[in-house]
Design a protein around this motif. Sequence first.
Motif, mmCIF file in Angstrom:
data_model
loop_
_atom_site.group_PDB
_atom_site.id
_atom_site.type_symbol
_atom_site.label_atom_id
_atom_site.label_comp_id
_atom_site.label_asym_id
_atom_site.label_seq_id
_atom_site.Cartn_x
_atom_site.Cartn_y
_atom_site.Cartn_z
ATOM 1 N N ASN A 54 3.622 -0.709 8.959
ATOM 2 C CA ASN A 54 2.504 -0.779 8.002
ATOM 3 C C ASN A 54 1.419 -1.729 8.501
ATOM 4 O O ASN A 54 0.219 -1.424 8.418
ATOM 5 C CB ASN A 54 3.010 -1.245 6.634
ATOM 6 N N LEU A 55 1.829 -2.877 9.006
ATOM 7 C CA LEU A 55 0.858 -3.842 9.530
ATOM 8 C C LEU A 55 0.122 -3.282 10.746
ATOM 9 O O LEU A 55 -1.093 -3.445 10.882
ATOM 10 C CB LEU A 55 1.561 -5.142 9.908
ATOM 11 N N ILE A 58 -2.603 -1.013 9.656
ATOM 12 C CA ILE A 58 -3.754 -1.749 9.110
ATOM 13 C C ILE A 58 -4.611 -2.307 10.242
ATOM 14 O O ILE A 58 -5.845 -2.184 10.239
ATOM 15 C CB ILE A 58 -3.269 -2.881 8.180
ATOM 16 N N PHE A 59 -3.967 -2.918 11.223
ATOM 17 C CA PHE A 59 -4.723 -3.492 12.337
ATOM 18 C C PHE A 59 -5.365 -2.412 13.206
ATOM 19 O O PHE A 59 -6.473 -2.605 13.719
ATOM 20 C CB PHE A 59 -3.828 -4.400 13.182
ATOM 21 N N ASN A 61 -6.587 0.444 12.211
ATOM 22 C CA ASN A 61 -7.807 0.889 11.519
ATOM 23 C C ASN A 61 -8.874 -0.198 11.500
ATOM 24 O O ASN A 61 -10.065 0.082 11.668
ATOM 25 C CB ASN A 61 -7.474 1.312 10.083
ATOM 26 N N GLN A 62 -8.442 -1.449 11.312
ATOM 27 C CA GLN A 62 -9.398 -2.545 11.188
ATOM 28 C C GLN A 62 -10.078 -2.880 12.520
ATOM 29 O O GLN A 62 -11.256 -3.233 12.552
ATOM 30 C CB GLN A 62 -8.678 -3.786 10.650
ATOM 31 N N LEU A 190 -11.164 -8.852 7.284
ATOM 32 C CA LEU A 190 -9.846 -8.238 7.206
ATOM 33 C C LEU A 190 -9.195 -8.618 5.876
ATOM 34 O O LEU A 190 -8.762 -9.738 5.664
ATOM 35 C CB LEU A 190 -8.963 -8.698 8.370
ATOM 36 N N GLN A 191 -9.166 -7.663 4.954
ATOM 37 C CA GLN A 191 -8.574 -7.874 3.641
ATOM 38 C C GLN A 191 -7.322 -7.010 3.529
ATOM 39 O O GLN A 191 -7.357 -5.814 3.821
ATOM 40 C CB GLN A 191 -9.568 -7.502 2.540
ATOM 41 N N ILE A 192 -6.231 -7.629 3.128
ATOM 42 C CA ILE A 192 -4.951 -6.936 3.117
ATOM 43 C C ILE A 192 -4.327 -6.979 1.726
ATOM 44 O O ILE A 192 -4.228 -8.048 1.105
ATOM 45 C CB ILE A 192 -3.987 -7.554 4.147
ATOM 46 N N ASP A 193 -3.927 -5.815 1.265
ATOM 47 C CA ASP A 193 -3.189 -5.684 0.012
ATOM 48 C C ASP A 193 -1.704 -5.731 0.360
ATOM 49 O O ASP A 193 -1.190 -4.831 1.034
ATOM 50 C CB ASP A 193 -3.563 -4.357 -0.661
ATOM 51 N N GLU A 196 0.727 -2.832 0.123
ATOM 52 C CA GLU A 196 0.743 -1.819 1.181
ATOM 53 C C GLU A 196 1.699 -2.215 2.302
ATOM 54 O O GLU A 196 2.261 -1.355 2.987
ATOM 55 C CB GLU A 196 -0.660 -1.626 1.752
ATOM 56 N N ILE A 197 1.884 -3.513 2.506
ATOM 57 C CA ILE A 197 2.774 -3.993 3.552
ATOM 58 C C ILE A 197 4.245 -3.881 3.100
ATOM 59 O O ILE A 197 5.102 -3.422 3.847
ATOM 60 C CB ILE A 197 2.466 -5.459 3.909
#
Length: 203
Positions: A54-55, A58-59, A61-62, A190-193, A196-197
């Motif tokens: 999951n992480l 995110i990275f 895409n970011q 970089l904003q993380i919910d 989602e992780i």
Amino acid sequence: MKYITDINELDLNGTYTYADYLTWRFEQSVELIKGKIFKMSPAPSRKHQKISFNLSGIFYNQLKGKSCRAFAAPFDVRLLDKKKSLKANTEIYTVVQPDICVICDKSKLDERGCIGAPDLIIEILSPGNSKKEMRTKYALYEESGVKEYWVLYPSEHVLQQYILNENEKYELKNNFAEDEVFNSHIFADLQIDLSEIFEEEEL
């Protein structure tokens, strides 16, 4: 070059360099911290792997189209002793494999991984991680100048965020729970919910 195929051929109390590490061909995964061998935990749990995946997404895409790059274990990070180490393999005494790391200076990357401190390191705790191991890595990443360090606790669904201050010491910026949204310190956009992780999948 003579390869070592059985970890029992090594003196586990001895001191080794990255040059030695390159000759090891045994199944046991290890890290080298200041010349000392640290055995890594067996294959990570499914939950651990899911969080890492999951992480990584995110990275991916970011950081798409940007200069920084994220890498997931197994990925060798060679950390240099600021007082002693040169870049020669025989002068490097620390090789670790963080669960995820982000490197923005491309000159630190080569075909074998990263040489020098990543900008961000993330460790996902497993039952096999000892308190001694985590204290050692905390001090190591701080000393090496890793600007931001996250520690994730899969069972508790908690993330601890450490920031390197102007005195080159870590400060605990915050503890975040699974339903919170937070920002990276060094990557302001970089904003993380966390939901989602730590999302749980039904079997």
